[in-house]
Motif scaffolding. Structure first.
Motif, PDB file in Angstrom:
ATOM      1  N   VAL A   1      14.118  -9.581  -3.251  1.00 40.09           N
ATOM      2  CA  VAL A   1      13.543  -8.260  -3.531  1.00 40.09           C
ATOM      3  C   VAL A   1      12.065  -8.242  -3.144  1.00 40.09           C
ATOM      4  N   LEU A   2      11.339  -9.322  -3.466  1.00 39.44           N
ATOM      5  CA  LEU A   2       9.928  -9.386  -3.093  1.00 39.44           C
ATOM      6  C   LEU A   2       9.783  -9.320  -1.572  1.00 39.44           C
ATOM      7  N   SER A   3      10.557 -10.126  -0.852  1.00 37.49           N
ATOM      8  CA  SER A   3      10.437 -10.185   0.616  1.00 37.49           C
ATOM      9  C   SER A   3      10.715  -8.836   1.260  1.00 37.49           C
ATOM     10  N   GLU A   4      11.785  -8.182   0.831  1.00 34.59           N
ATOM     11  CA  GLU A   4      12.143  -6.905   1.452  1.00 34.59           C
ATOM     12  C   GLU A   4      11.166  -5.803   1.033  1.00 34.59           C
ATOM     13  N   THR A   5      10.671  -5.886  -0.186  1.00 31.83           N
ATOM     14  CA  THR A   5       9.696  -4.898  -0.646  1.00 31.83           C
ATOM     15  C   THR A   5       8.400  -5.022   0.147  1.00 31.83           C
ATOM     16  N   LEU A   6       8.010  -6.244   0.473  1.00 34.91           N
ATOM     17  CA  LEU A   6       6.804  -6.446   1.281  1.00 34.91           C
ATOM     18  C   LEU A   6       6.943  -5.780   2.645  1.00 34.91           C
TER      19      LEU A   6
ATOM     20  N   TYR B   1       5.851   3.072  -4.956  1.00 35.20           N
ATOM     21  CA  TYR B   1       4.998   2.817  -6.116  1.00 35.20           C
ATOM     22  C   TYR B   1       5.850   2.699  -7.383  1.00 35.20           C
ATOM     23  N   GLU B   2       6.719   3.679  -7.582  1.00 28.63           N
ATOM     24  CA  GLU B   2       7.559   3.694  -8.784  1.00 28.63           C
ATOM     25  C   GLU B   2       8.464   2.460  -8.832  1.00 28.63           C
ATOM     26  N   PHE B   3       9.055   2.112  -7.697  1.00 30.59           N
ATOM     27  CA  PHE B   3       9.958   0.964  -7.673  1.00 30.59           C
ATOM     28  C   PHE B   3       9.208  -0.329  -7.983  1.00 30.59           C
ATOM     29  N   VAL B   4       8.091  -0.549  -7.299  1.00 30.63           N
ATOM     30  CA  VAL B   4       7.366  -1.814  -7.475  1.00 30.63           C
ATOM     31  C   VAL B   4       6.769  -1.906  -8.867  1.00 30.63           C
TER      32      VAL B   4
ATOM     33  N   PRO C   1      -0.917  -3.149   4.883  1.00 27.39           N
ATOM     34  CA  PRO C   1      -0.536  -4.281   5.736  1.00 27.39           C
ATOM     35  C   PRO C   1      -1.205  -5.610   5.389  1.00 27.39           C
ATOM     36  N   PHE C   2      -2.437  -5.575   4.882  1.00 27.58           N
ATOM     37  CA  PHE C   2      -3.170  -6.828   4.690  1.00 27.58           C
ATOM     38  C   PHE C   2      -2.622  -7.661   3.530  1.00 27.58           C
TER      39      PHE C   2
END
Length: 915
Positions: free
Chosen positions: A706-711, A671-674, A719-720
């Motif tokens: 970063v977006l891809s790995e965070t997902l 949460y904090e990272f995103v 998951p959805f």
């Protein structure tokens, strides 16, 4: 991407895609060296998804999805429990609507009706699990009454019997006089209720001396076998060994001495009724007392009692006995008394300790290796403190009553001849061989306790007693996720049976979760009107529908009215739709090691906001990456290096928290990272980077990486939404295929750790926050360009300023940044510090000091009034003593928040005065 995040459309889409694509299958990664398996605690086939289920299922799904993405061959084994008593009651109620009883149908026809009900209506909870996104291997779904599982149950019973570990005997059990069956401790709920304590005179035989004996159940005195006193009680030592005349009876019973008696409680004399009290039974065994049962199976007085009471219901008999005692002046006094009353959880009838013939498991020989398995570390409790609870019960374990007097369940594999001899066998043919050809046999009418079959669940679901590939691959399972309330009834029994029959522990870790309670810390119950349905939180529900749901079946109008009032106050507009991902994130964020977990809808709202933020951030990224061939080898700026370095640390932390079963810390880290690092800072930083040809390509690659790995990191929790964003992002990566659920979990890359970049961006953030604080304190418009001077700076500060001028102009909205030497005079300024470096914002022409002072004074006056109101409320003893703890704490929080705000405003006023 759609402009607005719509959970409903996304969730339906991926529920279908995942399942039809066989993406939950345990066959995937069959070549992997490592296997991960987890069994779903089988919910009752009659049940529906409640908050406890949703909470634990979310936790299990996080571990399952994580292990699947780690490349481990993964099995989450689903299934349901036949729930003997509950299911029989459901079907009997349905038949009752047609004025048919199970006895009218007979056993075989009734059992057919139950199976019919199961096929039509028994899948509610599994369909709700699908709504929650549970990635179980649906192809392997099992039912405790399946043929293969029934075979395993029968084998375990016969093997234990042949070893002398199952026996039949007359013992005291919990008896439900409405269901007419023995029930387990778990099916007995003890409630504090108001009753009476009758003090009865018992005359010592051949003497004028009287003993006063107190009881809360006068009807049981008809079965008294003794009166007990403490051996050291000087008042009665001279009477030990003598007899007393049992009132209302022609029997004489002995006076005995036993340490069980509390000399300080009441008169120190206790009536002993071995057939109707568990403690009395133990005393009766020690002193070889006569066991006299005075009740029938429906709790009426039987033929062992005096004639005048025979046939009376237990409570009618109580009235008659008390009346007769009063006539004979044998009641000393009657005191109001609060006592714990055991009631059946299905019928609400008062449970009786009752002496009947039942089947029992001799548990101590099974318990010893199960205790050792935890002591030697083969099994680990998480948190560790639950070991004490486990040991305390296991070391004092009693034999287990496994027979139930109902028709739905695994029938006892025993046959009786007319003389009452019994023959335990796999079939009537085998029993006939034991009994002899011409012996007429009838099968035992009883069925096994539901917990008996569920104790085999970790290995019976894998095909035991056959040596299946699944058994060798997935047993023992990796972890069990369950609640502390069934450590005794299920967890301990699985360990005992697993070690005995599967030759190994059933699981390596036992993660004990807390109990979900409402926002005020109260247990959720229908009678309190505070139950939340996870499906209602996902879909939303109107106030009218919620009121109808909460008061349905309420027999007491006053209680229904109270629940309606409470619901209207709490949910005046009903419950909004939050979507599954927000609920799941809330559950993981609450998954601490605490015993009680408060569930607050504000938390759900907060994680719904998180999903929105993630959606909007992803949309921004994908809209700004117009190239379909991102250059992942492009040169990176210090800002790119910073976010990539932070991401590596987050990966490491997430894996550590998962290993420690701290999903709350994992959720907090992500949460904090995103929210802060990626959305609040890097996305803002990316705007000037994307406008610069020199930094554009590196920024594009970093945004997407970063977006891809965070997902992938977020996917086990939400998951959805992550799957949908990932699908959209695939359009920018021509070499990427597949679904997010199948993507490998990102490994930390030590080469991307960059302490220098992190130090520089931390400096930049502190600089920008300093400017923003000045704007806030001085009420300066966020968009107004400001001149800035810097003083007392180091060479490192100077290099950071040179590297980040574009960022400072864009994010802090600065017009200029000028360096002042130590000798130069400072303009009249608001000041912020970054380490020892001073940031100066000249205020000439920016604010009207008089107007700002007036504004601050008005705010201070307003908050001072609020502070007085909160303080007065908290100084009111009536409020403090009468209001719920959560309400009082809320008022304390309001007072503290107001005091902090006043402190800040006063500090701002001082600053203005000094300018």
């Amino acid at each position: 991407m759609e402009k607005t995040y719509n959970p409903e459309l996304i969730e339906q889409k991926y529920r279908d895609l995942w399942e039809t694509g066989d993406l939950f299958s345990s066959k995937t990664n069959s070549s992997s060296e490592n296997a991960f398996s987890i069994v779903l605690p089988p919910p009752n086939v009659t049940g529906s998804l409640h908050m406890g289920h949703a909470f634990q299922h979310t936790i299990m799904d996080v571990f399952t999805r994580y292990n699947r993405s780690k490349g481990n061959q993964t099995l989450w084994q689903p299934g349901t429990d036949h729930a003997g008593i509950a299911t029989q009651m459901v079907v009997e109620r349905q038949l009752g609507l047609e004025n048919i009883s199970r006895h009218d149908l007979g056993r075989d026809k009734f059992t057919e009706k139950v199976w019919e009900w199961k096929s039509q209506s028994g899948g509610t909870i599994t369909s709700q699990m699908r709504r929650l996104g549970a990635s179980v291997d649906w192809e392997r779904e099992r039912f405790t009454m399946d043929e293969s599982l029934s075979k395993a149950v029968k084998k375990v019973f016969i093997d234990l019997y042949n070893e002398g570990l199952i026996y039949r005997g007359k013992r005291l059990v919990n008896w439900d006089p409405v269901l007419l069956t023995a029930v387990s401790d778990l099916e007995v709920i003890s409630k504090e209720e108001n009753g009476f304590l009758w003090h009865i005179k018992y005359q010592v035989a051949d003497s004028e001396e009287i003993l006063i004996v107190a009881t809360t159940r006068p009807e049981t005195m008809l079965g008294d076998s003794a009166v007990a006193v403490h051996p050291e009680d000087e008042r009665y030592q001279h009477l030990v060994g003598k007899f007393i005349n049992l009132p209302l009876s022609e029997r004489k019973i002995p006076i005995i001495a036993d340490d069980y008696v509390d000399m300080e409680f009441g008169t120190g004399c206790v009536k002993i009724t071995p057939a109707h009290d568990f403690n009395d039974y133990e005393i009766g065994q020690r002193h070889k007392l006569e066991i006299i049962n005075v009740l029938t199976d429906n709790a009426s007085i039987n033929l062992n009692a005096p004639t005048k009471y025979q046939g009376l219901d237990r409570f009618e008999a109580r009235k008659a006995i008390v009346n007769d005692l009063e006539k004979q002046k044998l009641i000393e006094k009657i005191d109001p008394h609060t006592l714990m009353v055991p009631r059946g959880d299905r019928t609400n009838s008062i449970i009786e300790p009752y002496m009947t013939d039942q089947w029992f498991v001799k548990v101590k020989p099974l318990a010893e290796p199960a205790i050792d398995a935890v002591k030697n570390g083969s099994i680990r409790f998480v948190p560790e403190n639950w070991e004490k609870t486990y040991f305390n019960w296991m070391e004092n374990i009693e034999d287990w009553c496994i027979s139930r007097q109902i028709w739905w369940g695994h029938r006892i594999p025993a046959w009786y001849d007319k003389q009452g001899n019994y023959y335990v066998a796999d079939s009537i043919e085998e029993a006939q061989e034991q009994a002899g050809e011409n012996v007429e046999l009838t099968q035992d009418e009883d069925v096994l306790d539901t917990w008996f079959s569920s104790a085999l669940w970790p290995f019976s679901t894998l095909g035991w007693p056959e040596a299946t590939p699944e058994m060798s691959r997935f047993y023992p399972t990796s972890v069990l996720v369950t609640g502390f309330d069934i450590i005794f009834f299920w967890v301990a029994r699985m360990i005992m049976f697993g070690l005995k029959f599967a030759n190994d522990v059933p699981f390596k870790d036992i993660y004990i979760t807390g109990l979900i309670k409402d926002g005020n810390g109260q247990k959720m119950s229908k009678s309190k009107g505070n139950v939340l349905d996870p499906i209602d939180l996902i879909d939303g529900i109107s106030l009218e529908a919620l009121l109808e749901k909460r008061t349905q079946g309420m027999m007491q109008p006053k209680l229904a009215e109270k629940i309606q009032k409470q619901t209207k106050k709490e949910f005046p507009d009903g419950i909004p739709s939050f979507g599954t991902d927000a609920i799941r994130f809330t559950f993981t964020a609450l998954a601490s090691f605490g015993r009680d977990i408060k569930f607050d809808l504000k938390r759900v709202e907060g994680y719904r906001n998180f999903c929105n933020k993630l959606w909007n951030a992803s949309r921004f990224v994908l809209m700004n990456l117009d190239s379909k061939s991102i250059n992942f080898d492009a040169e990176l700026s210090s800002q790119d290096k910073w976010i990539l370095s932070r991401l590596q640390k987050v990966k490491t932390e997430v894996e550590k928290h998962l290993a420690d079963y701290r999903l709350d810390l994992m959720s907090q880290t992500l949460y904090e990272f995103v929210w802060h690092d990626y959305c609040d800072w890097y996305l803002e930083i990316s705007k000037p980077l994307l406008e610069n040809e020199k930094t554009k390509q590196g920024c594009e690659a970093t945004l997407l990486k970063v977006l891809s790995e965070t997902l992938v990191l977020l996917h086990p929790i939400i998951p959805f939404i992550t799957e949908e964003i990932f699908e959209q992002s695939q359009k920018l990566q021509s070499n990427s295929t597949g679904k997010l659920i199948s993507q490998p979990f990102p490994e930390p890359n030590k080469d991307l750790l960059n302490t220098e970049a992190e130090a520089e961006i931390d400096w930049l953030k502190e600089f920008i926050l300093g400017i923003r604080k000045i704007r806030g304190e001085m009420n300066i418009s966020p968009g107004k360009p400001l001149p800035c001077f810097v003083k007392s700076y180091s060479s490192k500060d100077q290099s950071y300023i040179d590297n980040n001028k574009a960022m400072l102009f864009a994010l802090a909205k600065l017009d200029t940044v000028d360096l002042l030497s130590q000798d130069e005079e400072e303009p009249e300024s608001a000041i912020a510090l970054v380490g020892e470096m001073k940031i100066l914002i000249p205020l000439a022409g920016l604010i009207d000091k008089g107007a700002e002072r007036d504004r601050l004074n008005k705010e201070i006056e307003k908050l001072s009034k609020l502070k007085s109101q909160f303080a007065a409320k908290l100084n009111n003893e009536k409020f403090i003593n009468g209001a719920p703890e959560a309400v009082v704490n809320n008022e304390k929080d309001k007072l503290a928040s107001t005091e902090n705000a006043l402190k800040d405003l006063n500090q701002q006023l001082v600053k203005i005065s000094k300018l």
